[in-house]
Each structure stands twice: as C-alpha cells, then as structure tokens.
Design an enzyme around this catalytic site. Structure first.
Site, PDB file in Angstrom:
ATOM      1  N   HIS A  17       0.831  -1.196   0.000  1.00 13.57           N
ATOM      2  CA  HIS A  17       0.000   0.000   0.000  1.00 13.57           C
ATOM      3  C   HIS A  17       0.869   1.250   0.000  1.00 13.57           C
ATOM      4  O   HIS A  17       1.545   1.550   0.983  1.00 13.57           O
ATOM      5  CB  HIS A  17      -0.900  -0.031   1.240  1.00 13.57           C
ATOM      6  N   HIS A  65      -0.981  10.328  -2.995  1.00 12.83           N
ATOM      7  CA  HIS A  65      -2.329   9.998  -2.550  1.00 12.83           C
ATOM      8  C   HIS A  65      -3.238  11.211  -2.416  1.00 12.83           C
ATOM      9  O   HIS A  65      -4.327  11.263  -2.989  1.00 12.83           O
ATOM     10  CB  HIS A  65      -2.283   9.245  -1.219  1.00 12.83           C
TER      11      HIS A  65
END
Length: 260
Positions: A17, A65
C-alpha cells in the site's frame, strides 16, 4: 473466464500500500508513494505495489495519494497547482518524487495497482499504462474516472485492457444485491471486473463475507482487502478465502503468506 495476466500466478497476493516505508526508512525521511517506498517494496520481494495518481500543473502524472501537499510536506497547495520541478524539490528529502512513467520504467517487473484520484489524471494514466497493460490494474473510487482511464488505454493502442476493480458506487450496489439475494444483479455487476478491492468493513457495515468472496470467485473475480496490517487479521482473511492483502506492512504480509 480467462484470468488477466496481472493476476498470474495464483494467489494469495501481497499489495504494498503506497509502497513500503519501514521504521528505519521513515527515520531517514522516506514517505509513502515516494521512489524510495516503491524501491523498498521491490527490494522486499513484493510483486504488487498499490499507488495513487494525480496530475501536476504542468501535466505530469505522479504517484501521490492526497490532492494537496499539506499532510506529506506541510505545504498547503494542491498538487494540480504545482509544477513538477517544485514537487521534486519538495520530495527530495522525503524519498524522492516518482512519476508514473518513471515507476513503470524503473521497476519493469513490478505490477502496479493504480487508483486514479483526479479526473484530469484519468486520460493520461490510461495512455501511459497502455504499453504495460499486462502488469497494471486501474481502479478509482469513481467508476467514471476508472472507465475513462480504461478507454484511454484502448485508444492509445493497448494490446489488452488493463486489469480493473470497481468504484465505490458499484461496490455499494454489489453488497446490497448480495443481501437481497439478487444473484443475476450480482453477476452483472461483477462482469468485466478482475478484482474486487474493498475494505473489510465500512463503518458498521461488514463488506467482506464468505458469501461475497464465493460470489466473486464464481464470476472469476478476485477479492483484495484493504488496508490490513495486523498478522492475525491477515491470516483470518486468507482463511476466509480472500486473494490479496493491501497492506502498509508488506514485509509482514509476505512472511504470513510464505508460511502458509
């Protein structure tokens, strides 16, 4: 249903991740989605890196992100308002900025799971991944952005479409259809998907169940759960039949998978 090459060999899969940032890496300034984080995941033996795509002010797709810089760098500006050279300077002491073309070129044996975070990034992401479609999965919380990226990949001449996972609205309809016993609707919603990438729970609502896993598998669709960092949770979910773990602790997840 023919398995997409992205999902070969057989599961289970560990998806790093936003890359991998160990405690030692963090102590030296590395942050998520940096070049260093992707490199650390690769060095640990991870085959899959999950990341996110935004578009800079000068039209470059970067792995990042948030839609602004505040959490990662302390700068409040939006990614879309900053040009690439300045972003590179801001990330220089944080593991290094990585663009999508750099990631695909520097890590040719890594498979990328790309979440399109901005509408403006959808077409460029699709175009850039077209030559690498066998090792890319495109997803987004927005099904419109996801479909736009897939369409751009086709227009750019991709030999096959990238693998894909649905947006949040499709997942919500799928969970509701499962609960109502609407099997035909479940099958329809799973059509043309390769993976179902979902959290175990959304607030009080349990998303991942044995029934959902079985329904996905019956349609030839894998189930990947995010974000799973506890080894006991990893074991429990793998026992339930999930195919992939999206995790901040890819090093731990690899050990769990390798011990099974």
């Amino acid at each position: 249903m023919t398995r997409h090459p992205y999902l070969s060999p057989a599961p289970p899969r560990v998806l790093a991740h936003r890359g991998l940032v160990t405690a030692d890496d963090a102590a030296h300034g590395a942050v998520e989605n940096s070049f260093a984080a992707v490199a650390a995941a690769h060095a640990a033996g991870v085959a899959y890196v999950e990341s996110d795509c935004h578009l800079t002010a000068d039209g470059v797709v970067i792995l990042f992100h948030d839609d602004d810089l505040s959490r990662v760098t302390g700068d409040p500006r939006k990614i879309a308002d900053v040009r690439l050279p300045e972003l590179e300077d801001l990330m220089a002491g944080r593991g290094g900025l990585v663009t999508l073309p750099q990631a695909l070129e520097a890590f040719p044996d890594v498979r990328f799971n790309l979440d399109v975070k901005a509408e403006a990034a959808a077409e460029p992401v699709g175009r850039l991944v077209a030559p690498h479609a066998e090792r890319v999965l495109v997803t987004s919380f927005s099904d419109d952005r996801r479909r736009a990226a897939l369409a751009a990949a086709r227009t750019a001449g991709a030999a096959l479409r990238p693998a894909t996972s649905p947006g949040s609205s499709t997942v919500a309809r799928l969970v509701a259809a499962r609960r109502l016993g609407l099997r035909a609707t479940v099958r329809r919603l799973l059509t043309d998907l390769d993976a179902l990438q979902i959290p175990e729970r959304q607030g009080p609502v349990r998303i991942v169940t044995r029934g959902l896993v079985d329904a996905a598998h019956a349609a030839g669709v894998e189930v990947h759960v995010w974000t799973v960092n506890d080894p006991e949770d990893m074991q429990r979910l793998l026992d339930l039949g999930v195919d992939g773990l999206v995790t901040d602790r890819a090093d731990v997840a690899l050990a769990v998978v390798n011990e099974r």
